[in-house]
Design a protein around this motif. Structure first.
Motif, PDB file in Angstrom:
ATOM      1  N   ALA A  80       0.905  -1.300   0.002  1.00 45.86           N
ATOM      2  CA  ALA A  80       0.058  -0.100   0.028  1.00 45.86           C
ATOM      3  C   ALA A  80       0.949   1.293  -0.014  1.00 45.86           C
ATOM      4  O   ALA A  80       0.285   2.347  -0.006  1.00 45.86           O
ATOM      5  N   SER A  81       2.101   1.068   0.167  1.00 43.52           N
ATOM      6  CA  SER A  81       3.093   2.318   0.129  1.00 43.52           C
ATOM      7  C   SER A  81       4.528   1.638   0.093  1.00 43.52           C
ATOM      8  O   SER A  81       4.684   0.731  -0.025  1.00 43.52           O
ATOM      9  N   LEU A  82       5.254   2.750  -0.124  1.00 41.61           N
ATOM     10  CA  LEU A  82       6.901   2.244   0.030  1.00 41.61           C
ATOM     11  C   LEU A  82       7.373   1.502   1.264  1.00 41.61           C
ATOM     12  O   LEU A  82       8.157   0.805   0.831  1.00 41.61           O
ATOM     13  N   ASP A  83       6.754   1.772   2.201  1.00 37.48           N
ATOM     14  CA  ASP A  83       7.050   0.905   3.310  1.00 37.48           C
ATOM     15  C   ASP A  83       6.908  -0.578   3.263  1.00 37.48           C
ATOM     16  O   ASP A  83       7.280  -1.401   3.996  1.00 37.48           O
ATOM     17  N   GLU A 140      17.082   2.571   1.257  1.00 39.91           N
ATOM     18  CA  GLU A 140      16.086   3.110   2.432  1.00 39.91           C
ATOM     19  C   GLU A 140      14.849   2.005   2.668  1.00 39.91           C
ATOM     20  O   GLU A 140      14.540   1.607   3.800  1.00 39.91           O
ATOM     21  N   TYR A 141      14.264   1.631   1.387  1.00 43.13           N
ATOM     22  CA  TYR A 141      13.056   0.875   1.409  1.00 43.13           C
ATOM     23  C   TYR A 141      13.608  -0.721   1.117  1.00 43.13           C
ATOM     24  O   TYR A 141      12.522  -1.615   1.255  1.00 43.13           O
ATOM     25  N   GLY A 142      14.480  -0.957   0.771  1.00 45.27           N
ATOM     26  CA  GLY A 142      15.011  -2.374   0.690  1.00 45.27           C
ATOM     27  C   GLY A 142      14.606  -3.195  -0.376  1.00 45.27           C
ATOM     28  O   GLY A 142      14.409  -4.302  -0.454  1.00 45.27           O
ATOM     29  N   TYR A 143      14.377  -2.713  -1.550  1.00 45.50           N
ATOM     30  CA  TYR A 143      13.681  -3.016  -2.805  1.00 45.50           C
ATOM     31  C   TYR A 143      14.820  -3.410  -3.826  1.00 45.50           C
ATOM     32  O   TYR A 143      15.648  -2.742  -3.778  1.00 45.50           O
ATOM     33  N   SER A 144      14.604  -4.299  -4.674  1.00 43.94           N
ATOM     34  CA  SER A 144      15.453  -4.445  -5.904  1.00 43.94           C
ATOM     35  C   SER A 144      14.603  -3.815  -7.069  1.00 43.94           C
ATOM     36  O   SER A 144      13.907  -3.825  -7.252  1.00 43.94           O
ATOM     37  N   ILE A 145      15.550  -3.528  -8.285  1.00 45.03           N
ATOM     38  CA  ILE A 145      15.144  -2.852  -9.466  1.00 45.03           C
ATOM     39  C   ILE A 145      15.223  -3.626 -10.413  1.00 45.03           C
ATOM     40  O   ILE A 145      16.359  -4.294 -10.830  1.00 45.03           O
ATOM     41  N   ILE A 146      14.431  -3.648 -11.382  1.00 48.85           N
ATOM     42  CA  ILE A 146      14.380  -4.370 -12.856  1.00 48.85           C
ATOM     43  C   ILE A 146      13.924  -3.063 -13.733  1.00 48.85           C
ATOM     44  O   ILE A 146      12.963  -2.254 -13.676  1.00 48.85           O
ATOM     45  N   GLN A 147      15.037  -2.847 -14.710  1.00 53.98           N
ATOM     46  CA  GLN A 147      14.783  -1.801 -15.802  1.00 53.98           C
ATOM     47  C   GLN A 147      14.401  -2.256 -17.045  1.00 53.98           C
ATOM     48  O   GLN A 147      14.785  -3.328 -17.332  1.00 53.98           O
ATOM     49  N   VAL A 148      13.450  -1.511 -17.635  1.00 56.36           N
ATOM     50  CA  VAL A 148      12.987  -1.992 -19.042  1.00 56.36           C
ATOM     51  C   VAL A 148      12.947  -0.666 -19.865  1.00 56.36           C
ATOM     52  O   VAL A 148      13.154   0.415 -19.215  1.00 56.36           O
ATOM     53  N   GLY A 158      -1.294   4.517  -2.508  1.00 54.18           N
ATOM     54  CA  GLY A 158      -0.811   5.206  -1.778  1.00 54.18           C
ATOM     55  C   GLY A 158      -0.804   6.840  -2.300  1.00 54.18           C
ATOM     56  O   GLY A 158      -1.376   7.094  -3.480  1.00 54.18           O
ATOM     57  N   GLU A 159      -0.041   7.793  -1.931  1.00 51.34           N
ATOM     58  CA  GLU A 159      -0.025   9.059  -2.452  1.00 51.34           C
ATOM     59  C   GLU A 159       0.960   9.165  -3.553  1.00 51.34           C
ATOM     60  O   GLU A 159       1.815   8.271  -3.682  1.00 51.34           O
ATOM     61  N   ARG A 160       1.059  10.314  -4.185  1.00 54.91           N
ATOM     62  CA  ARG A 160       1.878  10.464  -5.443  1.00 54.91           C
ATOM     63  C   ARG A 160       3.326  10.624  -4.672  1.00 54.91           C
ATOM     64  O   ARG A 160       3.457  11.441  -3.728  1.00 54.91           O
ATOM     65  N   LEU A 161       4.401   9.865  -5.215  1.00 57.09           N
ATOM     66  CA  LEU A 161       5.624   9.902  -4.675  1.00 57.09           C
ATOM     67  C   LEU A 161       6.491  11.151  -5.069  1.00 57.09           C
ATOM     68  O   LEU A 161       7.576  11.565  -4.052  1.00 57.09           O
TER      69      LEU A 161
END
Length: 257
Positions: free
Chosen positions: A135-138, A163-171, A211-214
């Motif tokens: 539901a949010s970045l957290d 900060e939020y502990g995710y990994s990134i996939i780029q396309v 969630g809200e706009r980032l």
């Protein structure tokens, strides 16, 4: 006496020839100078700002730059390319103008000059419509987030991954980004709010914003920094005229009614 008359006639003839010559040269020079055609780079996979419909390139940016050019009396040629290649193409002298829902950022201002803002955007967090866990970045710790190269969403994701502990996939395009989340390869994506809202509403995508706009960024029209002040002035003047005469609202409403 006859000799004097001949000399006077000769001087007069030479005088006429001397007067005629510069005018003839100026006319030839003007005729040899072609009209300037400005090349505009856009990303054609970015509805509602640029996309292909019935074999034709359409969208807010397409209609807007055409209307500005008409208002200001200059000619354009629209070049379609991957969004991440637009600014490099401008630097290489291949483009005069960059669009494609381009957010005005301090980083980009190091390379390009922007017009006045023409659209308030902002990045949204997007998940599959049956996802109840994010539901949010957290909620992104240990998750995979997909982004499109060169976008504000990609920049935001990169800055906040630790900060939020995710990994990134780029396309490289929006359609691939949407598919990554739809098929479960990625858990979430980050995309400009108007773009993802339009895609969900018109494309039947099984996605939802949460969630809200980032971010709170604005779109602008770009030219190479310190190289095209006259063109930038025409763009700003045209944009102001379109907003004043109602044409701008008509363009926006045609896609985001």
């Amino acid at each position: 006496m006859k000799k004097n008359v001949v000399l006077l006639s000769l001087v007069a003839a030479l005088g006429l020839t001397a007067c005629d010559k510069p005018e003839t040269q100026a006319t030839s020079s003007a005729a040899a100078t072609p009209d300037k055609v400005y090349k505009v780079g856009v990303d054609n996979t970015y509805p509602p700002f640029e996309f292909t419909k019935d074999g034709q390139l359409v969208g807010i940016d397409v209609d807007l730059i055409n209307a500005i050019a008409k208002d200001q009396g200059f000619k354009i040629n629209i070049e379609q390319m991957d969004f991440s290649g637009i600014i490099p193409a401008m630097q290489a002298g291949m483009l005069d103008v960059g669009m494609g829902g381009m957010s005005i950022t301090d980083k980009r201002k190091e390379t390009v000059d922007f017009s006045e803002p023409y659209f308030a955007a902002g990045v949204s967090l997007v998940v599959a419509n049956d996802n109840k866990n994010i539901a949010s970045l957290d909620d992104l710790s240990g998750k995979k987030v997909v982004v499109k190269n060169g976008t504000v969403g990609a920049s935001f994701a990169d800055k906040n991954t630790e900060e939020y502990g995710y990994s990134i996939i780029q396309v490289s395009d929006s359609a691939s980004m949407f598919q990554e989340v739809t098929n479960g390869t990625a858990d979430a994506l980050m995309e400009d709010y108007p773009v993802i809202s339009y895609a969900i509403a018109t494309g039947g995508l099984k996605l939802q914003t949460v969630g809200e706009r980032l971010t709170g960024d604005n779109y602008g029209i770009s030219v190479l920094k310190d190289k095209n002040d006259e063109l930038l002035k025409m763009i700003n003047d045209g944009l102001a005229n379109l907003k004043e005469n109602g044409e701008y609202d008509k363009i926006i409403d045609a896609y985001l009614d």
